[in-house]
Design a protein around this motif. Sequence first.
Motif, PDB file in Angstrom:
ATOM      1  N   PRO A 299       0.825  -1.203   0.000  1.00  0.00           N
ATOM      2  CA  PRO A 299       0.000   0.000   0.000  1.00  0.00           C
ATOM      3  C   PRO A 299       0.863   1.257   0.000  1.00  0.00           C
ATOM      4  CG  PRO A 299      -0.794  -1.566   1.617  1.00  0.00           C
ATOM      5  CD  PRO A 299       0.510  -2.099   1.133  1.00  0.00           C
ATOM      6  N   GLY A 300       0.385   2.259  -0.732  1.00  0.00           N
ATOM      7  CA  GLY A 300       1.121   3.507  -0.823  1.00  0.00           C
ATOM      8  C   GLY A 300       0.787   4.239  -2.103  1.00  0.00           C
ATOM      9  N   SER A 301       1.367   5.408  -2.242  1.00  0.00           N
ATOM     10  CA  SER A 301       1.146   6.229  -3.441  1.00  0.00           C
ATOM     11  C   SER A 301       2.385   6.167  -4.332  1.00  0.00           C
ATOM     12  CB  SER A 301       0.860   7.682  -3.034  1.00  0.00           C
ATOM     13  OG  SER A 301      -0.376   7.743  -2.353  1.00  0.00           O
ATOM     14  N   TYR A 302       2.161   5.952  -5.580  1.00  0.00           N
ATOM     15  CA  TYR A 302       3.243   5.780  -6.557  1.00  0.00           C
ATOM     16  C   TYR A 302       2.900   6.560  -7.821  1.00  0.00           C
ATOM     17  CZ  TYR A 302       3.914   1.599  -3.635  1.00  0.00           C
ATOM     18  OH  TYR A 302       4.081   0.738  -2.594  1.00  0.00           O
ATOM     19  N   ARG A 303       3.849   6.536  -8.731  1.00  0.00           N
ATOM     20  CA  ARG A 303       3.500   6.956 -10.090  1.00  0.00           C
ATOM     21  C   ARG A 303       4.365   6.171 -11.064  1.00  0.00           C
ATOM     22  NH1 ARG A 303       5.399  13.221 -10.949  1.00  0.00           N
ATOM     23  NH2 ARG A 303       7.519  12.834 -11.639  1.00  0.00           N
ATOM     24  N   GLU A 304       3.750   5.810 -12.179  1.00  0.00           N
ATOM     25  CA  GLU A 304       4.468   5.082 -13.225  1.00  0.00           C
ATOM     26  C   GLU A 304       4.470   5.946 -14.478  1.00  0.00           C
ATOM     27  OE1 GLU A 304       6.855   3.404 -14.122  1.00  0.00           O
ATOM     28  OE2 GLU A 304       6.208   1.383 -13.545  1.00  0.00           O
ATOM     29  N   THR A 305       5.646   6.114 -15.072  1.00  0.00           N
ATOM     30  CA  THR A 305       5.800   6.992 -16.240  1.00  0.00           C
ATOM     31  C   THR A 305       5.904   6.135 -17.507  1.00  0.00           C
ATOM     32  OG1 THR A 305       6.965   8.539 -14.825  1.00  0.00           O
ATOM     33  CG2 THR A 305       7.183   8.891 -17.191  1.00  0.00           C
ATOM     34  N   PHE A 306       5.257   6.614 -18.562  1.00  0.00           N
ATOM     35  CA  PHE A 306       5.220   5.876 -19.823  1.00  0.00           C
ATOM     36  C   PHE A 306       5.639   6.782 -20.985  1.00  0.00           C
ATOM     37  CE2 PHE A 306       2.146   3.904 -17.021  1.00  0.00           C
ATOM     38  CZ  PHE A 306       2.369   2.542 -17.183  1.00  0.00           C
ATOM     39  N   ASN A 307       6.084   6.122 -22.051  1.00  0.00           N
ATOM     40  CA  ASN A 307       6.412   6.848 -23.289  1.00  0.00           C
ATOM     41  C   ASN A 307       6.101   5.929 -24.465  1.00  0.00           C
ATOM     42  OD1 ASN A 307       7.301   8.784 -25.066  1.00  0.00           O
ATOM     43  ND2 ASN A 307       9.454   8.749 -24.403  1.00  0.00           N
ATOM     44  N   LEU A 308       6.005   6.516 -25.633  1.00  0.00           N
ATOM     45  CA  LEU A 308       5.736   5.739 -26.845  1.00  0.00           C
ATOM     46  C   LEU A 308       7.055   5.384 -27.529  1.00  0.00           C
ATOM     47  CD1 LEU A 308       2.716   7.797 -28.259  1.00  0.00           C
ATOM     48  CD2 LEU A 308       2.648   5.612 -27.042  1.00  0.00           C
ATOM     49  N   LEU A 309       7.093   4.194 -28.059  1.00  0.00           N
ATOM     50  CA  LEU A 309       8.288   3.701 -28.749  1.00  0.00           C
ATOM     51  C   LEU A 309       7.863   3.186 -30.118  1.00  0.00           C
ATOM     52  CD1 LEU A 309      11.308   2.698 -28.773  1.00  0.00           C
ATOM     53  CD2 LEU A 309      10.455   0.566 -27.779  1.00  0.00           C
ATOM     54  N   ASP A 320       6.462  15.995 -25.542  1.00  0.00           N
ATOM     55  CA  ASP A 320       5.293  16.094 -26.422  1.00  0.00           C
ATOM     56  C   ASP A 320       4.076  15.416 -25.802  1.00  0.00           C
ATOM     57  OD1 ASP A 320       6.355  17.583 -28.386  1.00  0.00           O
ATOM     58  OD2 ASP A 320       6.709  15.943 -29.786  1.00  0.00           O
ATOM     59  N   LEU A 321       4.313  14.383 -25.001  1.00  0.00           N
ATOM     60  CA  LEU A 321       3.209  13.651 -24.365  1.00  0.00           C
ATOM     61  C   LEU A 321       2.783  14.314 -23.061  1.00  0.00           C
ATOM     62  CD1 LEU A 321       4.434   9.957 -24.830  1.00  0.00           C
ATOM     63  CD2 LEU A 321       3.246  11.440 -26.440  1.00  0.00           C
ATOM     64  N   GLY A 322       3.279  15.510 -22.838  1.00  0.00           N
ATOM     65  CA  GLY A 322       2.927  16.199 -21.606  1.00  0.00           C
ATOM     66  C   GLY A 322       3.598  15.587 -20.397  1.00  0.00           C
ATOM     67  N   GLY A 323       4.710  14.896 -20.624  1.00  0.00           N
ATOM     68  CA  GLY A 323       5.391  14.247 -19.502  1.00  0.00           C
ATOM     69  C   GLY A 323       4.512  13.163 -18.888  1.00  0.00           C
ATOM     70  N   PHE A 324       3.837  12.409 -19.713  1.00  0.00           N
ATOM     71  CA  PHE A 324       2.770  11.498 -19.275  1.00  0.00           C
ATOM     72  C   PHE A 324       3.209  10.488 -18.202  1.00  0.00           C
ATOM     73  CE2 PHE A 324       0.578   7.369 -20.046  1.00  0.00           C
ATOM     74  CZ  PHE A 324      -0.623   7.723 -19.465  1.00  0.00           C
ATOM     75  N   TYR A 325       2.422  10.446 -17.112  1.00  0.00           N
ATOM     76  CA  TYR A 325       2.593   9.409 -16.093  1.00  0.00           C
ATOM     77  C   TYR A 325       1.238   9.144 -15.452  1.00  0.00           C
ATOM     78  CZ  TYR A 325       2.623  13.216 -12.637  1.00  0.00           C
ATOM     79  OH  TYR A 325       2.290  14.290 -11.867  1.00  0.00           O
ATOM     80  N   VAL A 326       1.158   8.056 -14.753  1.00  0.00           N
ATOM     81  CA  VAL A 326      -0.093   7.683 -14.081  1.00  0.00           C
ATOM     82  C   VAL A 326       0.158   7.630 -12.572  1.00  0.00           C
ATOM     83  CG1 VAL A 326      -1.906   5.937 -13.863  1.00  0.00           C
ATOM     84  CG2 VAL A 326      -0.804   6.320 -16.084  1.00  0.00           C
ATOM     85  N   PRO A 327      -0.535   8.508 -11.801  1.00  0.00           N
ATOM     86  CA  PRO A 327      -0.434   8.408 -10.342  1.00  0.00           C
ATOM     87  C   PRO A 327      -1.251   7.198  -9.868  1.00  0.00           C
ATOM     88  CG  PRO A 327      -1.285  10.544 -11.050  1.00  0.00           C
ATOM     89  CD  PRO A 327      -1.367   9.636 -12.210  1.00  0.00           C
TER      90      PRO A 327
END
Lengths: 335, 358
Positions: A299-309, A320-327
């Motif tokens: 349990p806890g708060s995280y964030r995972e960052t993604f990019n396109l390849l 360009d992706l707005g620094g996309f990540y998911v909290p």
Amino acid sequence: MTSRLLRLILQSMAPAALAATCALAMAGPVRALDDYTLPFYDPGVSLLYGVDRDPRIGIQLDYTGKIWYDSANHPGRVYDGHSGIDYPMPLHSPVAASKDGVVAATEGGYGTQQFGQFGNFVRVRHSDGRHTLYYHLAGRADGGIAVGYNEEVVVGQEVGESGCSGLCYGPHLHFEVLVDVGGDLVTSDPMYRRLWTTWPGRIPFRAAYVRENDPDTVYVRRGYTISHWVDFKNTGGRTWRPGSWPGRLVLGTWDPAAHDSPFAAGDWTSSWLATRVDDVTPPDEVGRFSFGIRGAPGPGSYRETFNLLSQGVRWFDHDDLGGFYVPITVINQLE
Amino acid sequence: MISPSRVPARRRAATLRPRQARHLSPRIRALHLTRPSLLAAVGIVVGGLTLGTTLARQPAGSPSTAETDPTAAGMIQLVDHGQLAPGLAEVRLNFATTVSPAMGANRLLALAPDGATAAVASQVGPAPATLSLAHRDGSQQRVSLPGLIGAGFAPDSSWLAVIDGAGAIWRVPSAGTAAGRLADGPFIGSPIVEDGGSVIALRVSSIEAPIVSRLVRVGPDGRIVALVGDELVYGAHLMADGSIAYAAHQGSHTLLKELVGGTPRLLADLGEDAVNVTVDADAAAVAFERSGQVLVRRLADREEIPLGPGMRPEFAPDGRSVLVELASGSALIAVDGQRLASFNSQAAFAACAARCRP
């Protein structure tokens, strides 16, 4: 009201811009998608000189069809006798293959900024019989040549880095599209002939963040998986494809690139590859990426960052992706 | 169209980041630097001021000449170093402002076989330029040309073949009097003038980015004959026995070939990234540049001897030493690697001009 607005717009347009618009409008329809793309990744790079389509000295015919009866330089258009397209860029900027093909020749023996009559280059042969040329590259020992002779390359793959070797007065890429005429490679004008994927030409890989199914923090119970999707608009020059080659586009973990994710769900292709684009997505369309998020860590708060390849060879510009990540907040089952 | 309000705050901030800023300055610098006219203008200003010349843009097909006061500032001085190597001469540019020849400004293009005249370009490239013909007696003529690519003297030193910025070949008397157009081209390289007045040159489709460069002979009447089928030839050399050696690029390798009786024969495969190849007059050794280092390879046993950093090597007529260009100046290095002399200026071999100059 409409006519007043139109009048205002027309009045506000600079005469040169109007002339260019008219010239482009008269030049013919845009060619099919996925023909060629711009040979670099930075969308801020702009053309300095195009091809002179008139072989005579003192007469220049630029890509818009305008004729200049002089030998002066015309930035943004042409200079006398120019056989390619010049794109100014800092030394060691990445240079991309404009289309799939096979490396037909490379030279990397000159210094990155060695002045002379010959310079470093990569030439790629394409299946349509054309060749593309990337000239004035940095020296091979300086990282200027990224591909080998006879190597297959895919569109958007980095073939080298810019330099200023040869007859060069400042760092830039000299790009040419050549056609085989009786065994001789003769330069052609890809701008006039509308060989770009779109008009004006686009860089191969670019995207903009659009939306998610849950744009705020994602809550997932420990040990469970939830479904998530994100939409990106294809603002680049190549069609995105879910699995077929070329054009295969995937969403992977980022920062650092391709790291093992603790949130990898059962539908992920691997520990870092979350998903492929759901459907074929041409330029200007929106593509969806659906993937699961598994509450594996405590349990806890995280964030995972993604990019396109793309193609397995080039990551997108994450900005360009707005620094996309998911909290992500992982909660215990009983909460 | 996506409304900004629909984008979560954490992403909106990133989306609006002015990412162009980090690219702007270098690009602006590049924009200004890339214009061929800019550096050419610098070269012209420097050359013009120091040579005491006012350059006017010359329409294609009409080079003009002017006499220079030998006492004026900016004279070009020929200094004989024949005691170091046969025909070696240093060409000192006594200019108030020094512009590095490395960028094509104030470049020594050729030295006459009799050692009496040097041809110096105010700027190499397509922009209008001045060819200075400096004589050992201190006199000097200037020829204004619509750009300048290369030059090579005739064996009797009476005239030189000059390639202008559009790639046309001109026949220019060493005295700097009226020039005549020989062929349109475009050509590049340092032309070789043969006995009888024909010129060996490289015919290209593009001067800026030559990937097709054919070795041709231009007759005195301007007729052009292809000598070999190779697509990309980098340079040629007249050998002592009258044959022609040339370096050609194939795939990613550089090959040294010899043209005997119209048939090419492979002398050596120099591998990847061997550039600025030159061969001695007897085809016993080849010198070239790879990644900024100059190497000599003996063709008999393929042994390679590193000569150190440098560019554009050139063999002495006797084959015992190599002249290399440095970032500033030049150096004479024995083929065993021993440095024999260093110069602050450009240098060339006079006696070599007709036989082994690229």
